[in-house]
Design a protein around this motif. Structure first.
Motif, PDB file in Angstrom:
ATOM      1  N   GLY A 160       0.796  -1.226   0.000  1.00  0.00           N
ATOM      2  CA  GLY A 160       0.000   0.000   0.000  1.00  0.00           C
ATOM      3  C   GLY A 160       0.826   1.271   0.000  1.00  0.00           C
ATOM      4  N   PRO A 161       0.115   2.406   0.119  1.00  0.00           N
ATOM      5  CA  PRO A 161       0.783   3.710   0.095  1.00  0.00           C
ATOM      6  C   PRO A 161       1.598   3.945   1.361  1.00  0.00           C
ATOM      7  CG  PRO A 161      -1.571   3.970   0.502  1.00  0.00           C
ATOM      8  CD  PRO A 161      -1.334   2.515   0.229  1.00  0.00           C
ATOM      9  N   HIS A 162       2.617   4.729   1.215  1.00  0.00           N
ATOM     10  CA  HIS A 162       3.520   5.137   2.296  1.00  0.00           C
ATOM     11  C   HIS A 162       4.298   3.976   2.912  1.00  0.00           C
ATOM     12  CE1 HIS A 162       2.411   9.304   2.015  1.00  0.00           C
ATOM     13  NE2 HIS A 162       1.127   8.989   2.132  1.00  0.00           N
ATOM     14  N   ALA A 163       4.367   2.839   2.217  1.00  0.00           N
ATOM     15  CA  ALA A 163       5.163   1.702   2.694  1.00  0.00           C
ATOM     16  C   ALA A 163       6.232   1.390   1.642  1.00  0.00           C
ATOM     17  CB  ALA A 163       4.275   0.480   2.922  1.00  0.00           C
ATOM     18  N   LEU A 164       7.455   1.217   2.098  1.00  0.00           N
ATOM     19  CA  LEU A 164       8.565   0.907   1.205  1.00  0.00           C
ATOM     20  C   LEU A 164       8.334  -0.445   0.534  1.00  0.00           C
ATOM     21  CD1 LEU A 164      11.550   1.898   0.457  1.00  0.00           C
ATOM     22  CD2 LEU A 164      12.289   0.194   2.137  1.00  0.00           C
ATOM     23  N   PRO A 165       8.321  -0.488  -0.825  1.00  0.00           N
ATOM     24  CA  PRO A 165       8.218  -1.783  -1.493  1.00  0.00           C
ATOM     25  C   PRO A 165       9.566  -2.500  -1.444  1.00  0.00           C
ATOM     26  CG  PRO A 165       8.453  -0.048  -3.130  1.00  0.00           C
ATOM     27  CD  PRO A 165       8.399   0.619  -1.776  1.00  0.00           C
ATOM     28  N   ALA A 166       9.582  -3.749  -1.891  1.00  0.00           N
ATOM     29  CA  ALA A 166      10.825  -4.526  -1.904  1.00  0.00           C
ATOM     30  C   ALA A 166      11.132  -5.061  -3.298  1.00  0.00           C
ATOM     31  CB  ALA A 166      10.722  -5.687  -0.913  1.00  0.00           C
ATOM     32  N   ALA A 167      10.387  -4.641  -4.310  1.00  0.00           N
ATOM     33  CA  ALA A 167      10.467  -5.286  -5.617  1.00  0.00           C
ATOM     34  C   ALA A 167      11.282  -4.529  -6.665  1.00  0.00           C
ATOM     35  CB  ALA A 167       9.055  -5.512  -6.156  1.00  0.00           C
ATOM     36  N   ASN A 168      11.668  -3.299  -6.400  1.00  0.00           N
ATOM     37  CA  ASN A 168      12.341  -2.504  -7.432  1.00  0.00           C
ATOM     38  C   ASN A 168      13.833  -2.785  -7.546  1.00  0.00           C
ATOM     39  OD1 ASN A 168       9.993  -1.153  -8.215  1.00  0.00           O
ATOM     40  ND2 ASN A 168      10.255   0.404  -6.640  1.00  0.00           N
ATOM     41  N   GLY A 169      14.429  -3.387  -6.534  1.00  0.00           N
ATOM     42  CA  GLY A 169      15.861  -3.658  -6.535  1.00  0.00           C
ATOM     43  C   GLY A 169      16.554  -2.886  -5.426  1.00  0.00           C
ATOM     44  N   ALA A 170      17.631  -3.448  -4.946  1.00  0.00           N
ATOM     45  CA  ALA A 170      18.374  -2.836  -3.846  1.00  0.00           C
ATOM     46  C   ALA A 170      18.738  -1.392  -4.179  1.00  0.00           C
ATOM     47  CB  ALA A 170      19.632  -3.644  -3.555  1.00  0.00           C
TER      48      ALA A 170
END
Length: 172
Positions: free
Chosen positions: A89-99
């Protein structure tokens, strides 16, 4: 927007708290890669989309791609039936874009693969636009819409979806 909440798709709880994002430059579009059933977009197959989102969350949380995440790695997930699943969701750091790239953009996954279902239909494209607009309104996402491959060496989000991104990521 046809939003499917985490409770509605029976999401597992994250194993830790999210890192908060105040804003991003925009959104990066992803695809699942691998094979997605060619008939997933069939009118009676939405339950398979729910299963696929749950499978992806399980894989992310178990370390199935070499890195164990606290939750589904994506901010939102869109299906070919025009539905948008709430991920982190919004305002949460994703983990899928790459380090090193996660704080710059939210990550939105399209349920498309590199075999089977590879071409986005209009319902999926509309759901992606809905997710982008939602993250702009509720997550302070900026105007950029890029593909995962913009900044990370990958074929994601696949050539058909990347052409749509490059053409302006507009509603069909």
């Amino acid at each position: 927007m046809n939003l499917i909440t985490r409770a509605e798709w029976d999401a597992r709880k994250p194993t830790a708290g999210y890192v908060r994002l105040s804003a991003t430059r925009g959104v990066k579009i992803h695809y699942t890669g691998g094979s997605v059933p060619a008939d997933l977009a069939g009118p009676d197959n939405h339950d398979r989309c729910v299963d696929l989102v749950q499978d992806i969350q399980r894989m992310h949380m178990s370390g199935g791609r070499g890195e164990k995440y606290i939750d589904l790695g994506y901010s939102m997930v869109c299906c070919p039936h025009g539905n948008t699943f709430m991920g982190r969701g919004p305002h949460a750091l994703p983990a899928a874009n790459g380090a090193g790239l996660n704080s710059g953009h939210y990550a939105v996954l399209a349920l498309l693969g590199d075999s089977g279902l590879t071409e986005p239909n209009d319902d999926l494209l509309n759901a992606l636009v809905d997710a982008i607009e939602y993250l702009r309104e509720h997550g302070d996402a900026g105007r950029e819409v890029k593909g995962h491959r913009d900044g990370y060496s990958t074929s994601c989000p696949g050539d058909p979806l990347y052409r749509w991104v490059r053409a302006g990521a507009e509603r069909p």
